[in-house]
Scaffold this active site. Structure first.
Site, short mmCIF file in Angstrom:
data_model
loop_
_atom_site.label_atom_id
_atom_site.label_comp_id
_atom_site.label_asym_id
_atom_site.label_seq_id
_atom_site.Cartn_x
_atom_site.Cartn_y
_atom_site.Cartn_z
N TYR A 11 48.32 45.20 16.28
CA TYR A 11 47.97 44.07 15.40
C TYR A 11 46.61 43.46 15.78
N ILE A 12 46.48 42.96 16.98
CA ILE A 12 45.24 42.26 17.35
C ILE A 12 44.11 43.27 17.58
N LEU A 33 50.74 54.92 20.38
CA LEU A 33 51.45 54.74 19.10
C LEU A 33 52.90 54.30 19.29
N ASN A 35 54.02 51.28 19.34
CA ASN A 35 54.34 50.19 18.41
C ASN A 35 53.31 50.12 17.28
N GLY A 82 50.32 47.06 25.54
CA GLY A 82 51.42 46.46 26.30
C GLY A 82 52.59 46.19 25.38
N LEU A 83 53.68 45.75 26.01
CA LEU A 83 54.88 45.35 25.27
C LEU A 83 54.89 43.84 25.21
N LYS A 84 55.40 43.26 24.09
CA LYS A 84 55.16 41.83 23.90
C LYS A 84 56.34 41.00 23.41
N SER A 124 48.19 35.44 27.79
CA SER A 124 48.96 34.67 26.82
C SER A 124 49.15 33.24 27.32
N TYR A 148 58.49 39.09 30.35
CA TYR A 148 57.22 39.30 29.65
C TYR A 148 56.14 38.38 30.23
N LYS A 152 52.60 39.18 32.55
CA LYS A 152 51.23 38.71 32.28
C LYS A 152 50.68 37.96 33.50
N ASP A 294 62.54 28.42 24.69
CA ASP A 294 61.46 27.83 23.89
C ASP A 294 61.05 26.47 24.45
P1 NAD Z 1 50.98 45.32 19.24
O1 NAD Z 1 52.30 45.79 19.72
O2 NAD Z 1 50.74 45.24 17.78
O3 NAD Z 1 49.82 46.22 19.87
C1 NAD Z 1 49.94 46.79 21.16
C2 NAD Z 1 49.50 48.25 21.08
O4 NAD Z 1 49.64 48.84 22.38
C3 NAD Z 1 50.36 49.10 20.11
O5 NAD Z 1 49.52 49.80 19.22
C4 NAD Z 1 51.12 50.05 21.04
O6 NAD Z 1 51.36 51.31 20.44
C5 NAD Z 1 50.17 50.14 22.22
N1 NAD Z 1 50.85 50.52 23.48
C6 NAD Z 1 52.04 50.05 23.96
N2 NAD Z 1 52.32 50.65 25.14
C7 NAD Z 1 51.30 51.50 25.41
C8 NAD Z 1 51.01 52.41 26.46
N3 NAD Z 1 51.87 52.56 27.49
N4 NAD Z 1 49.87 53.13 26.42
C9 NAD Z 1 49.01 52.99 25.39
N5 NAD Z 1 49.22 52.16 24.34
C10 NAD Z 1 50.36 51.42 24.36
O7 NAD Z 1 50.70 43.89 19.94
P2 NAD Z 1 49.60 42.80 19.61
O8 NAD Z 1 50.25 41.65 18.97
O9 NAD Z 1 48.41 43.43 19.00
O10 NAD Z 1 49.27 42.33 21.11
C11 NAD Z 1 48.19 42.90 21.85
C12 NAD Z 1 48.17 42.29 23.24
O11 NAD Z 1 48.05 40.87 23.13
C13 NAD Z 1 49.44 42.55 24.07
O12 NAD Z 1 49.06 42.79 25.41
C14 NAD Z 1 50.21 41.25 23.95
O13 NAD Z 1 51.04 41.03 25.05
C15 NAD Z 1 49.08 40.24 23.88
N6 NAD Z 1 49.48 38.99 23.22
C16 NAD Z 1 50.01 39.02 21.97
C17 NAD Z 1 50.44 37.83 21.36
C18 NAD Z 1 51.06 37.85 19.98
O14 NAD Z 1 51.74 36.88 19.64
N7 NAD Z 1 50.86 38.88 19.17
C19 NAD Z 1 50.30 36.61 22.04
C20 NAD Z 1 49.73 36.60 23.31
C21 NAD Z 1 49.33 37.81 23.89
N1 UFG Z 2 60.74 30.11 15.32
C1 UFG Z 2 61.77 29.79 14.46
N2 UFG Z 2 62.41 30.83 13.83
C2 UFG Z 2 62.07 32.14 14.02
C3 UFG Z 2 61.01 32.43 14.91
C4 UFG Z 2 60.36 31.39 15.55
O1 UFG Z 2 62.11 28.64 14.26
O2 UFG Z 2 62.71 33.03 13.43
C5 UFG Z 2 60.02 28.99 15.97
C6 UFG Z 2 60.11 29.00 17.50
O3 UFG Z 2 61.26 28.33 17.93
C7 UFG Z 2 58.80 28.31 17.88
C8 UFG Z 2 57.83 28.73 16.76
O4 UFG Z 2 58.64 29.13 15.66
O5 UFG Z 2 58.96 26.91 17.82
C9 UFG Z 2 56.92 29.88 17.16
O6 UFG Z 2 57.72 30.96 17.64
P1 UFG Z 2 57.13 32.42 17.87
O7 UFG Z 2 58.26 33.29 18.32
O8 UFG Z 2 56.35 32.86 16.69
O9 UFG Z 2 56.06 32.20 19.04
P2 UFG Z 2 56.24 31.65 20.51
O10 UFG Z 2 55.40 30.42 20.62
O11 UFG Z 2 57.66 31.53 20.91
O12 UFG Z 2 55.63 32.85 21.37
C10 UFG Z 2 54.40 33.49 21.00
C11 UFG Z 2 54.43 34.96 21.39
C12 UFG Z 2 54.48 35.10 22.88
C13 UFG Z 2 53.41 34.32 23.51
C14 UFG Z 2 53.46 32.88 23.07
C15 UFG Z 2 52.33 32.07 23.63
O13 UFG Z 2 55.56 35.59 20.85
O14 UFG Z 2 54.25 36.45 23.20
O15 UFG Z 2 53.36 32.84 21.64
O16 UFG Z 2 51.15 32.71 23.35
F1 UFG Z 2 53.55 34.38 24.85
#
Ligand code: NAD
Ligand code: UFG
Length: 338
Positions: A11-12, A33, A35, A82-84, A124, A148, A152, A294
């Site tokens: 995604y990002i 690939l 995720n 990574g896994l998230k 994060s 998770y 980090k 939460d």
């Molecule tokens: P995402 O799952 O969409 O992207 C992660 C990518 O990493 C995927 O394409 C997956 O296939 C790949 N991947 C997973 N394991 C792998 C491995 N062992 N080797 C190579 N590739 C691998 O996630 P995202 O939302 O794009 O997040 C990207 C990063 O940002 C992650 O490290 C996540 O922890 C961090 N992050 C995300 C959020 C969020 O809410 N999306 C918030 C804070 C931090």
């Molecule tokens: N929420 C709901 N219903 C849902 C999902 C979420 O009410 O079905 C609420 C949660 O309780 C929270 C808000 O929506 O109040 C946001 O929840 P998210 O799950 O979207 O996000 P979080 O803030 O819990 O966590 C996210 C990422 C984490 C990251 C964190 C801080 O999932 O990976 O932001 O960056 F660590």
């Protein structure tokens, strides 16, 4: 400028690759690939006019990485892979420590062996645990409440130790707040597998008719309307933050830590209302119990990134919800399988 982007199919990462191409940088995507789908590459090419180099590989496999570093003259690495999912990390801690911690360790070792000394890491806001106050500054204490978040935090600490004894390296820890939204073309967006964990993908799947209603986790928090408050940041702003980090501190030796957030908080019900306005669709919801782990509210003080990286979020809540809806309504089932 050749930049290795681990997790660049996600995604990002995919949005960041588009912004990099538009800025004249050359991303090399390294992703297993796990995720993501390979059709993301077609979309990046369609939107940016350039097909990025893609290497299928695992960050835990040093041989895969050594090969890429010997093949290309890479200047910097952005490490998204990574896994998230917080809940999944509680059920499968070893997988999270392996992919996130071990993957980061193997990547850093491969960089060291290849003489690449510039790393931007996806951290994060979860590393702040339950903050004592808001807005959150980078200097706040860190802690973890689930595997998770702990993964980090461990990576941040490992990289900090490593940078201390390798002072010529530039290591940047970017602490993301809540990324939402999609590319404004509607061709790229968030495509979670299974039931979405995060608020916005769930809300958009309710609006598009894939799910019946949203469960709002908790309505008795000490917040504006009792529901949880977060700092939602448009994924395009977040992507731009990575370019700003590369440009302003990517060549500057040191350990650099930045919040990437907007500095504003919105409640769950405010997000629902904004999404209904953008989509013109009702989003039925039920108020249910709090979700374990939460916190009530969380938003960034983004002043440090503004001062040092000359970066700040510019997209509005309407941009976030309209762009999410464009992606979701045009791609109700996400990216095509190929
Ligand atoms: P995402 O799952 O969409 O992207 C992660 C990518 O990493 C995927 O394409 C997956 O296939 C790949 N991947 C997973 N394991 C792998 C491995 N062992 N080797 C190579 N590739 C691998 O996630 P995202 O939302 O794009 O997040 C990207 C990063 O940002 C992650 O490290 C996540 O922890 C961090 N992050 C995300 C959020 C969020 O809410 N999306 C918030 C804070 C931090
Ligand atoms: N929420 C709901 N219903 C849902 C999902 C979420 O009410 O079905 C609420 C949660 O309780 C929270 C808000 O929506 O109040 C946001 O929840 P998210 O799950 O979207 O996000 P979080 O803030 O819990 O966590 C996210 C990422 C984490 C990251 C964190 C801080 O999932 O990976 O932001 O960056 F660590």
């Amino acid at each position: 400028m050749l930049v290795l982007v681990t997790g660049g199919m996600g995604y990002i990462g995919s949005h960041t690759c588009i912004q990099m191409i538009e800025a004249g940088m050359t991303p090399i995507i390294f992703d297993n690939l796990y995720n993501s789908k390979s059709s993301v590459l077609d979309r990046i090419e369609e939107v940016s006019g350039q097909r990025p180099i893609f290497v299928e590989g695992d960050v835990r496999n040093k041989a895969d990485l050594d090969k890429v570093f010997s093949q290309y003259d890479i200047e910097s690495v952005i490490h998204f892979a990574g896994l998230k999912a917080v809940g999944e990390s509680v059920a499968m801690p070893l997988e999270y420590y392996d992919t996130n911690v071990n993957g980061s360790y193997v990547l850093t070792a491969a960089m060291r062996d290849a003489g690449v000394k510039s790393l931007v890491f996806s951290s994060s806001a979860t590393v702040y645990g339950d903050p004592a106050s808001v807005p959150i500054l980078e200097s706040f204490p860190t802690s973890a409440t689930n595997p998770y978040g702990r993964s980090k935090l461990i990576i941040e600490e490992c990289l900090t130790d490593f940078q201390k004894v390798n002072p010529d390296w530039s290591i940047t820890l970017l602490r993301y707040f809540n990324p939402v939204g999609s590319h404004p073309s509607g061709r790229l967006g968030e495509d979670p597998q299974g039931i979405p964990n995060n608020l916005m993908p769930f809300v958009s799947q309710v609006a598009v008719g894939r799910r019946e209603f949203l469960s709002v986790f908790g309505s008795d928090y000490p917040t504006v309307d009792g529901t949880g408050v977060r700092d939602y940041i448009h994924v395009m702003d977040l992507s731009d933050g990575h370019l700003a980090a590369l440009n302003h501190v990517g060549k500057k030796a040191g350990l650099h830590i930045y919040n990437l957030g907007t500095g504003n908080g919105n409640s769950v019900l405010e997000m629902v209302a904004a999404f209904e306005k953008a989509s013109g669709k009702p989003v039925p919801y039920k108020l249910v119990e709090r979700r374990p782990g939460d916190i009530a509210e969380c938003w960034a003080d983004p002043a440090k990134a503004k001062a040092d990286l000359k970066w700040q979020a510019t997209r509005t809540l309407d941009d976030m919800t309209q762009d999410t809806w464009r992606w979701q309504s045009n791609n109700p089932n996400g990216y095509p399988e190929v």
